[in-house]
Design an enzyme around this catalytic site. Structure first.
Site, PDB file in Angstrom:
ATOM      1  CB  ALA A   9      11.338   4.787  -4.683  1.00  0.00           C
ATOM      2  CB  CYS A  10       9.709  -0.529  -5.763  1.00  0.00           C
ATOM      3  SG  CYS A  10      11.221  -1.420  -5.409  1.00  0.00           S
ATOM      4  CB  ALA A  11       6.792  -2.242  -1.880  1.00  0.00           C
ATOM      5  CB  THR A  41       9.157   3.718  -0.420  1.00  0.00           C
ATOM      6  OG1 THR A  41       8.731   2.689   0.484  1.00  0.00           O
ATOM      7  CG2 THR A  41       8.579   3.466  -1.804  1.00  0.00           C
TER       8      THR A  41
END
Length: 108
Positions: A9-11, A41
């Site tokens: 999960a990332c921006a 996210t």
């Protein structure tokens, strides 16, 4: 069906998708059948519920969203999914093999 599912999960997702590719290559080179994918996210709740994608066996946060670890750790614990933040050095150098090893350690 894959033996294990690893979610990142990332921006936003651009650099994380490159890391996913490197992790997939490292898994394939070692004869492992893993499904590895990255999402925003904003999708964490759905990921942990297995809605829209398979429920992960492990969840890794990109270092740029490490500030969310406390909040995500609570949700992941309820879902029974181990999680951690990817090491900044491994993320920055796109060390797919190292990130894959970290994910495997969390699953064992």
């Amino acid at each position: 069906m894959a033996d294990k599912v690893i979610a990142l999960a990332c921006a936003a997702g651009m650099s994380t998708s490159l890391l996913v590719s490197k992790m997939q290559k490292a898994a394939a080179d070692n004869g492992k059948d893993y499904e590895i994918f990255a999402k925003s996210t904003a999708d964490i709740d759905n990921m942990l519920a297995g809605t829209g994608s398979p429920k992960p066996d492990v969840l890794l946060l990109g270092p740029q969203v490490a500030f969310m670890k406390g909040e995500v750790a609570k949700k992941a614990e309820i879902a029974g999914v181990p999680m951690d933040v990817i090491k900044m050095q491994d993320y920055g150098m796109m060390r797919g093999d190292k990130v894959l090893a970290a994910a495997e350690n969390l699953m064992n």
